[in-house]
Design a protein around this motif. Structure first.
Motif, PDB file in Angstrom:
ATOM      1  N   TYR A 162     -18.532  70.516 -71.195  1.00 49.91           N
ATOM      2  CA  TYR A 162     -17.219  71.153 -71.308  1.00 49.91           C
ATOM      3  C   TYR A 162     -16.145  70.116 -71.658  1.00 49.91           C
ATOM      4  CZ  TYR A 162     -18.939  75.501 -69.156  1.00 49.91           C
ATOM      5  OH  TYR A 162     -19.602  76.664 -68.884  1.00 49.91           O
ATOM      6  N   LEU A 198     -15.887  77.581 -79.156  1.00 52.41           N
ATOM      7  CA  LEU A 198     -15.181  77.630 -77.872  1.00 52.41           C
ATOM      8  C   LEU A 198     -15.413  78.947 -77.144  1.00 52.41           C
ATOM      9  CD1 LEU A 198     -11.920  75.890 -79.107  1.00 52.41           C
ATOM     10  CD2 LEU A 198     -13.675  74.908 -77.619  1.00 52.41           C
ATOM     11  N   PHE A 199     -15.574  80.032 -77.875  1.00 53.22           N
ATOM     12  CA  PHE A 199     -15.893  81.306 -77.211  1.00 53.22           C
ATOM     13  C   PHE A 199     -17.270  81.266 -76.554  1.00 53.22           C
ATOM     14  CE2 PHE A 199     -12.561  83.446 -79.885  1.00 53.22           C
ATOM     15  CZ  PHE A 199     -11.873  84.052 -78.829  1.00 53.22           C
ATOM     16  N   TRP A 241      -9.021  79.691 -77.577  1.00 55.61           N
ATOM     17  CA  TRP A 241      -9.689  79.289 -76.331  1.00 55.61           C
ATOM     18  C   TRP A 241      -8.741  79.402 -75.136  1.00 55.61           C
ATOM     19  CZ3 TRP A 241      -8.490  74.717 -73.467  1.00 55.61           C
ATOM     20  CH2 TRP A 241      -9.237  74.606 -72.294  1.00 55.61           C
ATOM     21  N   SER A 290      -8.558  82.816 -74.189  1.00 55.48           N
ATOM     22  CA  SER A 290      -9.795  83.284 -73.545  1.00 55.48           C
ATOM     23  C   SER A 290      -9.890  82.842 -72.094  1.00 55.48           C
ATOM     24  CB  SER A 290     -11.019  82.792 -74.323  1.00 55.48           C
ATOM     25  OG  SER A 290     -11.283  81.417 -74.082  1.00 55.48           O
ATOM     26  N   GLU A 291      -9.230  81.749 -71.752  1.00 51.63           N
ATOM     27  CA  GLU A 291      -9.209  81.298 -70.365  1.00 51.63           C
ATOM     28  C   GLU A 291      -8.445  82.288 -69.483  1.00 51.63           C
ATOM     29  OE1 GLU A 291     -10.301  77.687 -68.913  1.00 51.63           O
ATOM     30  OE2 GLU A 291     -11.681  78.859 -70.159  1.00 51.63           O
ATOM     31  N   ARG A 295     -18.494  78.959 -74.689  1.00 56.26           N
ATOM     32  CA  ARG A 295     -18.552  78.047 -73.544  1.00 56.26           C
ATOM     33  C   ARG A 295     -19.213  78.668 -72.308  1.00 56.26           C
ATOM     34  NH1 ARG A 295     -15.161  73.403 -73.473  1.00 56.26           N
ATOM     35  NH2 ARG A 295     -14.404  73.699 -71.349  1.00 56.26           N
ATOM     36  N   SER A 310     -13.624  78.532 -83.555  1.00 55.58           N
ATOM     37  CA  SER A 310     -13.366  79.433 -82.434  1.00 55.58           C
ATOM     38  C   SER A 310     -14.671  79.870 -81.774  1.00 55.58           C
ATOM     39  CB  SER A 310     -12.586  80.667 -82.910  1.00 55.58           C
ATOM     40  OG  SER A 310     -11.345  80.307 -83.459  1.00 55.58           O
ATOM     41  N   TRP A 355     -10.959  86.618 -71.499  1.00 56.43           N
ATOM     42  CA  TRP A 355     -11.958  86.345 -72.538  1.00 56.43           C
ATOM     43  C   TRP A 355     -12.158  87.557 -73.435  1.00 56.43           C
ATOM     44  CZ3 TRP A 355     -16.392  88.022 -74.754  1.00 56.43           C
ATOM     45  CH2 TRP A 355     -17.111  87.111 -75.539  1.00 56.43           C
TER      46      TRP A 355
END
Length: 561
Positions: A410, A392-393, A501, A504-505, A395, A389, A508
Protein backbone atom coordinates in the motif's frame (compact mmCIF):
# COMPACT_ATOMS: atom_id res chain seq x y z
CA UNK A 1 -11.03 -15.97 -30.68
CA UNK A 2 -7.65 -16.85 -29.19
CA UNK A 3 -4.80 -14.58 -30.18
CA UNK A 4 -2.83 -17.51 -31.59
CA UNK A 5 -5.74 -18.22 -33.97
CA UNK A 6 -6.02 -14.67 -35.31
CA UNK A 7 -4.98 -14.82 -38.93
CA UNK A 8 -2.44 -12.30 -40.14
CA UNK A 9 -2.30 -11.24 -43.76
CA UNK A 10 -0.38 -8.28 -45.07
CA UNK A 11 -2.87 -5.68 -46.33
CA UNK A 12 -3.05 -5.20 -50.10
CA UNK A 13 -2.24 -1.51 -50.23
CA UNK A 14 -3.20 -1.22 -53.88
CA UNK A 15 -6.70 -2.61 -53.21
CA UNK A 16 -7.08 -0.45 -50.12
CA UNK A 17 -6.05 2.62 -52.12
CA UNK A 18 -8.64 1.91 -54.81
CA UNK A 19 -11.42 1.50 -52.23
CA UNK A 20 -10.46 4.69 -50.38
CA UNK A 21 -10.27 6.66 -53.59
CA UNK A 22 -13.72 5.33 -54.47
CA UNK A 23 -15.46 6.39 -51.26
CA UNK A 24 -13.63 9.71 -51.30
CA UNK A 25 -14.98 10.43 -54.82
CA UNK A 26 -18.50 9.31 -53.94
CA UNK A 27 -18.85 11.20 -50.66
CA UNK A 28 -19.45 14.78 -51.88
CA UNK A 29 -22.09 13.64 -54.38
CA UNK A 30 -24.25 11.75 -51.88
CA UNK A 31 -27.85 12.97 -51.80
CA UNK A 32 -28.31 12.71 -48.03
CA UNK A 33 -26.53 12.26 -44.71
CA UNK A 34 -27.51 8.57 -44.44
CA UNK A 35 -25.58 7.70 -47.60
CA UNK A 36 -22.58 9.68 -46.40
CA UNK A 37 -22.71 7.90 -43.05
CA UNK A 38 -22.67 4.54 -44.88
CA UNK A 39 -19.43 5.61 -46.57
CA UNK A 40 -18.02 6.61 -43.18
CA UNK A 41 -18.78 3.08 -41.98
CA UNK A 42 -16.95 1.65 -45.02
CA UNK A 43 -13.97 3.79 -44.05
CA UNK A 44 -14.25 2.46 -40.51
CA UNK A 45 -14.13 -1.15 -41.73
CA UNK A 46 -11.05 -0.53 -43.87
CA UNK A 47 -9.26 1.36 -41.11
CA UNK A 48 -10.16 -1.35 -38.60
CA UNK A 49 -8.68 -4.07 -40.81
CA UNK A 50 -5.47 -2.17 -41.62
CA UNK A 51 -4.95 -1.33 -37.94
CA UNK A 52 -5.73 -4.91 -36.87
CA UNK A 53 -3.14 -6.41 -39.19
CA UNK A 54 -0.59 -3.82 -38.10
CA UNK A 55 -1.31 -4.53 -34.45
CA UNK A 56 -1.02 -8.30 -34.83
CA UNK A 57 2.32 -7.85 -36.60
CA UNK A 58 3.48 -5.43 -33.90
CA UNK A 59 2.56 -7.81 -31.07
CA UNK A 60 4.21 -10.81 -32.67
CA UNK A 61 7.31 -8.77 -33.44
CA UNK A 62 7.38 -7.56 -29.81
CA UNK A 63 7.11 -11.12 -28.53
CA UNK A 64 10.10 -12.16 -30.64
CA UNK A 65 12.13 -9.33 -32.16
CA UNK A 66 14.37 -11.92 -33.86
CA UNK A 67 11.54 -13.43 -35.94
CA UNK A 68 12.50 -12.51 -39.54
CA UNK A 69 8.93 -12.74 -40.87
CA UNK A 70 7.40 -10.21 -38.51
CA UNK A 71 10.51 -8.06 -38.70
CA UNK A 72 9.76 -7.71 -42.43
CA UNK A 73 6.09 -7.07 -41.72
CA UNK A 74 6.96 -4.27 -39.33
CA UNK A 75 9.21 -2.81 -42.00
CA UNK A 76 6.19 -2.91 -44.33
CA UNK A 77 4.03 -0.97 -41.88
CA UNK A 78 6.83 1.48 -41.07
CA UNK A 79 7.07 2.22 -44.77
CA UNK A 80 3.35 2.21 -45.61
CA UNK A 81 1.56 3.61 -42.55
CA UNK A 82 2.15 7.17 -43.81
CA UNK A 83 0.66 6.30 -47.21
CA UNK A 84 -2.38 4.77 -45.51
CA UNK A 85 -2.68 7.85 -43.31
CA UNK A 86 -2.71 9.96 -46.47
CA UNK A 87 -5.70 7.98 -47.79
CA UNK A 88 -7.55 8.46 -44.50
CA UNK A 89 -6.80 12.18 -44.41
CA UNK A 90 -8.08 12.70 -47.94
CA UNK A 91 -11.31 11.01 -46.94
CA UNK A 92 -11.52 13.07 -43.74
CA UNK A 93 -11.19 16.23 -45.80
CA UNK A 94 -14.36 15.52 -47.78
CA UNK A 95 -16.14 14.45 -44.59
CA UNK A 96 -15.21 17.74 -42.94
CA UNK A 97 -16.66 19.65 -45.88
CA UNK A 98 -19.91 17.67 -45.89
CA UNK A 99 -23.00 19.70 -46.78
CA UNK A 100 -24.85 17.44 -44.32
CA UNK A 101 -22.49 18.04 -41.41
CA UNK A 102 -25.27 19.07 -39.02
CA UNK A 103 -27.19 15.86 -39.67
CA UNK A 104 -24.00 13.75 -39.47
CA UNK A 105 -23.10 15.29 -36.11
CA UNK A 106 -26.37 13.92 -34.75
CA UNK A 107 -24.89 10.44 -35.36
CA UNK A 108 -21.21 11.10 -34.65
CA UNK A 109 -21.24 13.95 -32.15
CA UNK A 110 -19.45 17.25 -32.73
CA UNK A 111 -16.16 16.03 -31.20
CA UNK A 112 -15.75 13.62 -34.13
CA UNK A 113 -15.49 16.61 -36.47
CA UNK A 114 -13.34 18.64 -34.09
CA UNK A 115 -10.85 15.79 -33.92
CA UNK A 116 -10.81 15.48 -37.70
CA UNK A 117 -9.93 19.17 -37.95
CA UNK A 118 -6.97 18.62 -35.61
CA UNK A 119 -5.90 15.53 -37.53
CA UNK A 120 -6.00 17.26 -40.90
CA UNK A 121 -3.72 20.10 -39.94
CA UNK A 122 -1.11 17.67 -38.60
CA UNK A 123 -0.55 15.74 -41.82
CA UNK A 124 0.26 16.30 -45.48
CA UNK A 125 1.51 14.01 -48.26
CA UNK A 126 4.60 16.22 -48.24
CA UNK A 127 5.77 14.61 -44.96
CA UNK A 128 5.23 10.98 -45.93
CA UNK A 129 8.89 10.23 -46.62
CA UNK A 130 9.89 11.89 -43.35
CA UNK A 131 7.31 9.87 -41.43
CA UNK A 132 8.58 6.65 -43.01
CA UNK A 133 12.07 7.46 -41.83
CA UNK A 134 10.77 8.45 -38.38
CA UNK A 135 9.05 5.07 -38.04
CA UNK A 136 12.22 3.26 -39.06
CA UNK A 137 14.28 5.19 -36.50
CA UNK A 138 11.85 4.33 -33.72
CA UNK A 139 12.01 0.66 -34.67
CA UNK A 140 15.82 0.85 -34.71
CA UNK A 141 15.84 2.36 -31.19
CA UNK A 142 13.47 -0.25 -29.80
CA UNK A 143 15.43 -3.10 -31.39
CA UNK A 144 18.67 -1.71 -29.97
CA UNK A 145 17.24 -1.73 -26.44
CA UNK A 146 15.80 -5.21 -26.94
CA UNK A 147 19.28 -6.46 -27.90
CA UNK A 148 20.74 -5.76 -24.44
CA UNK A 149 22.66 -8.68 -22.95
CA UNK A 150 23.97 -7.60 -19.57
CA UNK A 151 26.17 -9.89 -17.49
CA UNK A 152 25.47 -9.79 -13.76
CA UNK A 153 26.23 -12.44 -11.19
CA UNK A 154 26.97 -15.05 -13.80
CA UNK A 155 23.67 -14.45 -15.63
CA UNK A 156 22.94 -12.73 -18.92
CA UNK A 157 19.99 -10.36 -18.50
CA UNK A 158 17.98 -8.02 -20.68
CA UNK A 159 16.80 -4.58 -19.58
CA UNK A 160 13.56 -5.98 -18.13
CA UNK A 161 15.16 -8.87 -16.25
CA UNK A 162 17.82 -6.72 -14.60
CA UNK A 163 15.17 -4.52 -12.98
CA UNK A 164 14.76 -7.03 -10.16
CA UNK A 165 18.43 -6.61 -9.21
CA UNK A 166 18.09 -2.82 -9.46
CA UNK A 167 15.77 -2.89 -6.42
CA UNK A 168 17.58 -5.62 -4.48
CA UNK A 169 17.56 -5.18 -0.68
CA UNK A 170 21.35 -5.57 -0.92
CA UNK A 171 22.67 -2.12 -1.71
CA UNK A 172 25.80 -3.33 -3.48
CA UNK A 173 23.75 -5.60 -5.73
CA UNK A 174 21.46 -2.81 -6.85
CA UNK A 175 24.44 -0.48 -7.35
CA UNK A 176 26.15 -3.13 -9.49
CA UNK A 177 22.93 -3.65 -11.48
CA UNK A 178 22.63 0.05 -12.23
CA UNK A 179 26.33 0.31 -13.14
CA UNK A 180 25.96 -2.62 -15.53
CA UNK A 181 22.87 -1.00 -17.03
CA UNK A 182 24.78 2.27 -17.39
CA UNK A 183 27.53 0.29 -19.13
CA UNK A 184 25.11 -0.92 -21.80
CA UNK A 185 23.93 2.62 -22.48
CA UNK A 186 27.48 4.00 -22.47
CA UNK A 187 28.52 1.39 -25.01
CA UNK A 188 25.64 2.47 -27.23
CA UNK A 189 25.60 6.16 -26.34
CA UNK A 190 26.91 7.42 -29.67
CA UNK A 191 24.32 5.45 -31.59
CA UNK A 192 21.58 6.64 -29.24
CA UNK A 193 22.76 10.22 -29.75
CA UNK A 194 22.63 9.75 -33.51
CA UNK A 195 19.14 8.25 -33.49
CA UNK A 196 17.74 11.00 -31.27
CA UNK A 197 19.44 13.75 -33.26
CA UNK A 198 17.90 12.46 -36.45
CA UNK A 199 14.49 12.07 -34.81
CA UNK A 200 14.52 15.67 -33.55
CA UNK A 201 15.59 17.03 -36.95
CA UNK A 202 13.09 14.81 -38.75
CA UNK A 203 10.16 15.88 -36.58
CA UNK A 204 11.21 19.52 -36.77
CA UNK A 205 11.32 19.30 -40.56
CA UNK A 206 7.81 17.85 -40.58
CA UNK A 207 6.57 20.72 -38.42
CA UNK A 208 8.11 23.34 -40.72
CA UNK A 209 6.58 21.75 -43.82
CA UNK A 210 3.16 21.74 -42.14
CA UNK A 211 3.45 25.41 -41.14
CA UNK A 212 4.12 25.02 -37.42
CA UNK A 213 6.66 27.12 -35.52
CA UNK A 214 8.25 23.92 -34.16
CA UNK A 215 7.30 20.34 -33.41
CA UNK A 216 5.69 21.03 -30.01
CA UNK A 217 2.21 22.03 -31.21
CA UNK A 218 2.41 19.47 -34.02
CA UNK A 219 3.10 16.83 -31.38
CA UNK A 220 0.07 17.99 -29.40
CA UNK A 221 -2.10 17.83 -32.50
CA UNK A 222 -0.89 14.35 -33.39
CA UNK A 223 -1.85 13.25 -29.90
CA UNK A 224 -5.31 14.67 -30.56
CA UNK A 225 -5.23 17.07 -27.62
CA UNK A 226 -8.46 18.98 -27.98
CA UNK A 227 -8.94 20.97 -24.78
CA UNK A 228 -5.52 22.41 -23.82
CA UNK A 229 -2.13 23.35 -25.25
CA UNK A 230 1.52 23.76 -24.23
CA UNK A 231 0.89 26.85 -22.10
CA UNK A 232 -1.66 25.04 -19.93
CA UNK A 233 0.75 22.13 -19.52
CA UNK A 234 3.51 24.52 -18.48
CA UNK A 235 1.22 25.88 -15.76
CA UNK A 236 0.60 22.32 -14.58
CA UNK A 237 4.35 21.59 -14.47
CA UNK A 238 4.93 24.84 -12.56
CA UNK A 239 2.36 23.76 -9.97
CA UNK A 240 4.14 20.43 -9.60
CA UNK A 241 7.54 22.08 -9.18
CA UNK A 242 6.26 24.52 -6.53
CA UNK A 243 3.64 22.50 -4.67
CA UNK A 244 4.47 18.81 -5.10
CA UNK A 245 8.26 18.51 -5.41
CA UNK A 246 8.84 19.75 -1.81
CA UNK A 247 6.28 17.22 -0.52
CA UNK A 248 7.97 14.40 -2.45
CA UNK A 249 11.35 15.53 -1.13
CA UNK A 250 9.99 15.14 2.42
CA UNK A 251 8.61 11.72 1.50
CA UNK A 252 12.06 10.76 0.20
CA UNK A 253 13.62 11.77 3.52
CA UNK A 254 11.33 9.24 5.14
CA UNK A 255 12.43 6.63 2.61
CA UNK A 256 16.10 7.30 3.37
CA UNK A 257 15.36 6.99 7.08
CA UNK A 258 13.62 3.62 6.55
CA UNK A 259 16.66 2.43 4.61
CA UNK A 260 19.01 3.66 7.35
CA UNK A 261 20.77 6.04 4.96
CA UNK A 262 21.73 9.71 5.38
CA UNK A 263 20.43 10.39 1.86
CA UNK A 264 19.41 8.64 -1.34
CA UNK A 265 21.82 7.73 -4.07
CA UNK A 266 20.44 7.14 -7.56
CA UNK A 267 20.49 3.38 -7.05
CA UNK A 268 18.48 3.75 -3.81
CA UNK A 269 15.65 5.79 -5.30
CA UNK A 270 13.44 2.84 -6.27
CA UNK A 271 14.24 0.75 -3.21
CA UNK A 272 11.66 1.68 -0.58
CA UNK A 273 12.26 -0.81 2.24
CA UNK A 274 15.40 -2.23 3.88
CA UNK A 275 14.19 -5.82 3.51
CA UNK A 276 13.25 -5.25 -0.11
CA UNK A 277 10.24 -3.94 -1.95
CA UNK A 278 7.03 -5.96 -1.71
CA UNK A 279 6.94 -8.83 -4.17
CA UNK A 280 3.92 -10.80 -5.37
CA UNK A 281 3.40 -14.36 -4.20
CA UNK A 282 3.18 -16.92 -6.95
CA UNK A 283 4.07 -17.45 -10.57
CA UNK A 284 2.49 -16.05 -13.69
CA UNK A 285 -0.43 -18.50 -13.64
CA UNK A 286 -1.16 -17.81 -9.97
CA UNK A 287 -1.17 -14.05 -10.49
CA UNK A 288 -3.54 -14.29 -13.45
CA UNK A 289 -5.88 -16.55 -11.45
CA UNK A 290 -5.89 -14.09 -8.54
CA UNK A 291 -6.53 -11.22 -10.95
CA UNK A 292 -9.48 -13.14 -12.37
CA UNK A 293 -10.89 -13.59 -8.87
CA UNK A 294 -10.41 -9.87 -8.18
CA UNK A 295 -12.15 -8.69 -11.34
CA UNK A 296 -15.07 -11.06 -10.80
CA UNK A 297 -15.58 -9.66 -7.30
CA UNK A 298 -15.07 -6.04 -8.37
CA UNK A 299 -18.17 -5.97 -10.60
CA UNK A 300 -20.03 -8.23 -13.03
CA UNK A 301 -18.76 -6.13 -15.94
CA UNK A 302 -15.07 -6.33 -14.95
CA UNK A 303 -15.48 -10.07 -14.33
CA UNK A 304 -16.94 -10.58 -17.79
CA UNK A 305 -14.05 -8.60 -19.28
CA UNK A 306 -11.26 -10.54 -17.58
CA UNK A 307 -12.86 -13.91 -18.29
CA UNK A 308 -12.81 -12.89 -21.96
CA UNK A 309 -9.10 -12.05 -21.73
CA UNK A 310 -8.24 -15.39 -20.10
CA UNK A 311 -10.42 -17.49 -22.40
CA UNK A 312 -8.86 -15.95 -25.51
CA UNK A 313 -5.27 -15.91 -24.22
CA UNK A 314 -4.90 -12.20 -24.78
CA UNK A 315 -1.70 -11.91 -22.76
CA UNK A 316 2.03 -12.38 -23.27
CA UNK A 317 3.52 -11.76 -19.86
CA UNK A 318 6.78 -13.66 -19.34
CA UNK A 319 10.17 -12.08 -20.01
CA UNK A 320 12.06 -14.00 -22.69
CA UNK A 321 15.25 -13.64 -24.70
CA UNK A 322 14.68 -11.59 -27.82
CA UNK A 323 11.43 -10.15 -26.49
CA UNK A 324 10.94 -6.39 -26.61
CA UNK A 325 11.17 -4.62 -23.29
CA UNK A 326 8.46 -2.86 -21.33
CA UNK A 327 4.76 -3.41 -21.36
CA UNK A 328 1.70 -2.13 -23.16
CA UNK A 329 -1.93 -2.73 -23.93
CA UNK A 330 -3.21 -2.47 -27.46
CA UNK A 331 -6.38 -3.44 -29.28
CA UNK A 332 -7.20 -5.49 -32.34
CA UNK A 333 -10.43 -3.90 -33.58
CA UNK A 334 -11.43 -6.56 -36.13
CA UNK A 335 -11.58 -9.10 -33.30
CA UNK A 336 -12.89 -6.62 -30.69
CA UNK A 337 -10.01 -7.76 -28.51
CA UNK A 338 -7.52 -5.95 -26.29
CA UNK A 339 -4.07 -7.48 -25.81
CA UNK A 340 -1.68 -7.09 -22.87
CA UNK A 341 2.08 -7.39 -23.36
CA UNK A 342 4.54 -7.38 -20.48
CA UNK A 343 7.79 -8.76 -19.07
CA UNK A 344 7.13 -10.32 -15.67
CA UNK A 345 10.25 -10.24 -13.52
CA UNK A 346 9.07 -11.19 -10.02
CA UNK A 347 8.59 -7.62 -8.81
CA UNK A 348 5.52 -5.66 -7.76
CA UNK A 349 5.43 -4.41 -11.33
CA UNK A 350 3.94 -7.76 -12.35
CA UNK A 351 0.80 -6.98 -10.35
CA UNK A 352 0.82 -3.39 -11.54
CA UNK A 353 0.64 -4.73 -15.11
CA UNK A 354 -2.45 -6.77 -14.21
CA UNK A 355 -4.13 -3.61 -12.95
CA UNK A 356 -2.63 -0.82 -15.08
CA UNK A 357 -2.64 -2.51 -18.47
CA UNK A 358 -5.88 -4.28 -17.58
CA UNK A 359 -7.37 -0.83 -16.97
CA UNK A 360 -6.56 0.01 -20.58
CA UNK A 361 -7.85 -3.36 -21.74
CA UNK A 362 -11.09 -2.94 -19.78
CA UNK A 363 -11.71 0.44 -21.40
CA UNK A 364 -11.06 -1.10 -24.83
CA UNK A 365 -13.46 -3.94 -24.03
CA UNK A 366 -16.15 -1.50 -22.85
CA UNK A 367 -15.82 0.68 -25.97
CA UNK A 368 -15.53 -2.12 -28.54
CA UNK A 369 -19.17 -1.74 -29.66
CA UNK A 370 -18.84 1.96 -30.52
CA UNK A 371 -19.51 2.03 -34.28
CA UNK A 372 -16.76 4.60 -34.93
CA UNK A 373 -13.14 3.83 -34.05
CA UNK A 374 -12.54 7.55 -33.55
CA UNK A 375 -14.98 7.54 -30.62
CA UNK A 376 -13.74 4.40 -28.87
CA UNK A 377 -10.61 5.86 -27.33
CA UNK A 378 -10.29 9.31 -25.72
CA UNK A 379 -7.08 11.33 -25.73
CA UNK A 380 -4.28 9.62 -23.85
CA UNK A 381 -4.63 11.72 -20.67
CA UNK A 382 -8.07 10.15 -20.21
CA UNK A 383 -6.93 6.73 -21.43
CA UNK A 384 -4.13 6.69 -18.86
CA UNK A 385 -6.69 7.69 -16.23
CA UNK A 386 -8.49 4.42 -17.05
CA UNK A 387 -5.36 2.44 -16.20
CA UNK A 388 -3.91 4.41 -13.29
CA UNK A 389 -7.26 4.60 -11.55
CA UNK A 390 -7.76 0.84 -11.91
CA UNK A 391 -4.44 0.33 -10.10
CA UNK A 392 -5.80 2.25 -7.11
CA UNK A 393 -9.35 0.90 -7.17
CA UNK A 394 -7.86 -2.60 -6.87
CA UNK A 395 -6.20 -1.89 -3.51
CA UNK A 396 -8.81 -3.77 -1.47
CA UNK A 397 -7.83 -6.95 -3.38
CA UNK A 398 -4.07 -6.54 -2.95
CA UNK A 399 -3.94 -9.24 -0.21
CA UNK A 400 -4.63 -11.77 -2.99
CA UNK A 401 -1.27 -10.91 -4.52
CA UNK A 402 0.91 -9.77 -1.61
CA UNK A 403 -0.44 -11.65 1.43
CA UNK A 404 1.65 -10.63 4.46
CA UNK A 405 3.31 -7.79 2.51
CA UNK A 406 0.06 -6.04 1.66
CA UNK A 407 0.52 -3.09 4.01
CA UNK A 408 4.00 -2.63 2.65
CA UNK A 409 2.61 -2.61 -0.90
CA UNK A 410 0.00 0.00 0.00
CA UNK A 411 2.73 2.44 0.94
CA UNK A 412 4.98 1.40 -1.94
CA UNK A 413 2.19 1.97 -4.45
CA UNK A 414 1.25 5.44 -3.22
CA UNK A 415 4.83 6.64 -2.83
CA UNK A 416 5.56 5.54 -6.38
CA UNK A 417 2.37 7.14 -7.69
CA UNK A 418 3.11 10.48 -6.06
CA UNK A 419 6.84 10.37 -6.78
CA UNK A 420 6.24 9.65 -10.44
CA UNK A 421 4.53 12.97 -11.21
CA UNK A 422 7.70 15.13 -10.86
CA UNK A 423 9.65 12.65 -12.98
CA UNK A 424 6.96 12.73 -15.65
CA UNK A 425 7.12 16.53 -15.69
CA UNK A 426 10.90 16.31 -16.04
CA UNK A 427 10.46 14.14 -19.15
CA UNK A 428 7.87 16.50 -20.61
CA UNK A 429 9.85 19.69 -20.00
CA UNK A 430 12.95 18.03 -21.47
CA UNK A 431 11.12 17.02 -24.65
CA UNK A 432 9.54 20.44 -24.99
CA UNK A 433 12.98 22.05 -24.70
CA UNK A 434 14.42 19.68 -27.30
CA UNK A 435 11.81 20.60 -29.91
CA UNK A 436 11.88 24.30 -29.07
CA UNK A 437 15.67 24.22 -29.45
CA UNK A 438 16.35 21.55 -32.08
CA UNK A 439 19.93 22.70 -32.75
CA UNK A 440 21.22 21.60 -29.34
CA UNK A 441 24.23 19.30 -29.41
CA UNK A 442 24.15 15.88 -27.71
CA UNK A 443 26.16 17.31 -24.79
CA UNK A 444 23.76 20.25 -24.46
CA UNK A 445 20.82 17.84 -24.40
CA UNK A 446 22.45 15.92 -21.58
CA UNK A 447 23.14 19.14 -19.67
CA UNK A 448 19.47 20.09 -20.03
CA UNK A 449 18.44 16.73 -18.55
CA UNK A 450 20.89 17.23 -15.64
CA UNK A 451 19.46 20.67 -14.89
CA UNK A 452 15.89 19.35 -14.93
CA UNK A 453 16.86 16.49 -12.61
CA UNK A 454 17.83 19.12 -10.04
CA UNK A 455 14.52 20.92 -10.53
CA UNK A 456 12.20 17.93 -10.29
CA UNK A 457 14.23 15.35 -8.32
CA UNK A 458 16.58 17.37 -6.10
CA UNK A 459 16.87 14.53 -3.59
CA UNK A 460 18.84 12.28 -5.94
CA UNK A 461 22.63 11.96 -5.71
CA UNK A 462 24.06 10.20 -8.78
CA UNK A 463 27.19 9.20 -6.85
CA UNK A 464 29.40 9.91 -9.89
CA UNK A 465 27.84 7.00 -11.78
CA UNK A 466 28.81 7.29 -15.44
CA UNK A 467 26.04 7.86 -17.97
CA UNK A 468 23.51 8.98 -15.35
CA UNK A 469 25.81 11.57 -13.75
CA UNK A 470 26.42 13.07 -17.19
CA UNK A 471 22.72 13.49 -18.03
CA UNK A 472 22.32 10.48 -20.29
CA UNK A 473 19.30 9.17 -18.39
CA UNK A 474 16.86 10.39 -21.02
CA UNK A 475 18.18 7.79 -23.46
CA UNK A 476 16.66 4.93 -21.48
CA UNK A 477 13.22 6.59 -21.44
CA UNK A 478 11.47 4.77 -24.25
CA UNK A 479 8.74 7.41 -24.76
CA UNK A 480 11.22 10.20 -25.53
CA UNK A 481 12.26 8.41 -28.68
CA UNK A 482 9.12 6.50 -29.61
CA UNK A 483 6.14 8.57 -28.43
CA UNK A 484 7.13 12.24 -28.42
CA UNK A 485 5.38 14.53 -25.93
CA UNK A 486 3.15 11.69 -24.70
CA UNK A 487 4.60 11.46 -21.19
CA UNK A 488 2.71 14.35 -19.59
CA UNK A 489 -0.48 12.34 -20.15
CA UNK A 490 0.72 10.01 -17.39
CA UNK A 491 1.14 12.95 -15.01
CA UNK A 492 -2.30 14.38 -15.70
CA UNK A 493 -3.83 10.92 -15.43
CA UNK A 494 -1.99 10.15 -12.20
CA UNK A 495 -3.36 13.36 -10.72
CA UNK A 496 -6.91 12.39 -11.71
CA UNK A 497 -6.41 8.79 -10.54
CA UNK A 498 -5.23 9.94 -7.11
CA UNK A 499 -8.37 12.05 -6.84
CA UNK A 500 -10.46 8.98 -7.68
CA UNK A 501 -8.57 7.06 -4.99
CA UNK A 502 -9.14 9.74 -2.35
CA UNK A 503 -12.84 9.65 -3.23
CA UNK A 504 -12.82 5.85 -2.94
CA UNK A 505 -11.41 6.12 0.57
CA UNK A 506 -14.64 7.90 1.50
CA UNK A 507 -17.08 5.80 -0.56
CA UNK A 508 -15.57 3.11 -2.80
CA UNK A 509 -18.78 2.17 -4.59
CA UNK A 510 -19.70 5.75 -5.42
CA UNK A 511 -16.21 6.51 -6.69
CA UNK A 512 -16.12 3.32 -8.77
CA UNK A 513 -19.49 4.14 -10.32
CA UNK A 514 -18.15 7.53 -11.35
CA UNK A 515 -15.07 5.79 -12.77
CA UNK A 516 -17.25 3.42 -14.81
CA UNK A 517 -19.10 6.39 -16.27
CA UNK A 518 -15.74 7.97 -17.15
CA UNK A 519 -14.68 4.76 -18.94
CA UNK A 520 -18.00 4.12 -20.72
CA UNK A 521 -17.86 7.56 -22.35
CA UNK A 522 -14.95 6.32 -24.47
CA UNK A 523 -13.74 9.09 -26.77
CA UNK A 524 -17.05 10.93 -26.96
CA UNK A 525 -15.89 13.69 -24.57
CA UNK A 526 -12.70 15.68 -24.02
CA UNK A 527 -10.47 14.96 -21.04
CA UNK A 528 -11.64 18.16 -19.35
CA UNK A 529 -15.29 17.20 -19.84
CA UNK A 530 -14.69 13.70 -18.47
CA UNK A 531 -12.89 14.99 -15.38
CA UNK A 532 -15.51 17.64 -14.66
CA UNK A 533 -18.38 15.17 -15.16
CA UNK A 534 -16.75 12.89 -12.58
CA UNK A 535 -16.73 15.64 -9.96
CA UNK A 536 -12.93 15.85 -9.90
CA UNK A 537 -10.52 18.78 -10.07
CA UNK A 538 -9.10 19.61 -13.48
CA UNK A 539 -5.29 19.32 -13.12
CA UNK A 540 -4.54 22.52 -15.04
CA UNK A 541 -6.62 24.66 -12.66
CA UNK A 542 -4.68 26.78 -10.20
CA UNK A 543 -4.59 25.18 -6.78
CA UNK A 544 -5.33 21.63 -7.94
CA UNK A 545 -1.85 20.28 -7.17
CA UNK A 546 -1.61 22.18 -3.87
CA UNK A 547 -4.88 20.68 -2.63
CA UNK A 548 -3.86 17.21 -3.78
CA UNK A 549 -0.41 17.53 -2.24
CA UNK A 550 -1.85 18.61 1.12
CA UNK A 551 -4.27 15.67 1.22
CA UNK A 552 -1.58 13.17 0.27
CA UNK A 553 0.88 14.58 2.80
CA UNK A 554 -1.80 14.20 5.47
CA UNK A 555 -2.27 10.55 4.48
CA UNK A 556 1.47 9.82 4.66
CA UNK A 557 1.74 11.52 8.04
CA UNK A 558 -1.18 9.54 9.44
CA UNK A 559 0.35 6.29 8.14
CA UNK A 560 3.96 6.99 9.12
CA UNK A 561 5.83 4.37 11.11
Amino acid sequence: MKFSEMKYQRPNLQAVTQKYEGITRQFPGCSNAAKQYDLILQHEAMMSHFQSMGTIAYIRNSVDTTDPFYEKEMAFFDANNPAFEDLVQKFYRVVLNSKFRTELEQRTGSLFFQNIEISLRSFSPAVIDLKKRENALVTEYEKLLASAKIELGGKILNLSEIQKDQISPDRQTRKDAWEKTAGFFLDNSQKLDEIYEELVQNRTAQAKILGYKNYVQLGYDRLGRNCYGPEEVKKFRDQVAVDLVPAVAEMKKGQAKRLGLPGLKFYDNNSLFPDGNPAPKGDRQTLVEQAQKMYREMSPFTGEFFDFMVKNELFDLESKKGKAGGGYCTEIPDFESPFIFSNFNGTAGDVEVLTHEAGHAFASYVARKFPLLELRTPTMDAAETHSMSMELFSRRWDPLFFEDETEKFYRYQLENAVGFIPYGCLVDEFQTAMYENPSLTPDERKQTWKNLEKKYRPWIDFDHMPFFENGGGYQRQHHIYSFPLYYIDYCLAQTTALEFWLASEQNWQNAFSRYLAFVKAGGSKTYKELVKASGLSYPMENGCIKRLSDRLSAWFQSHSK
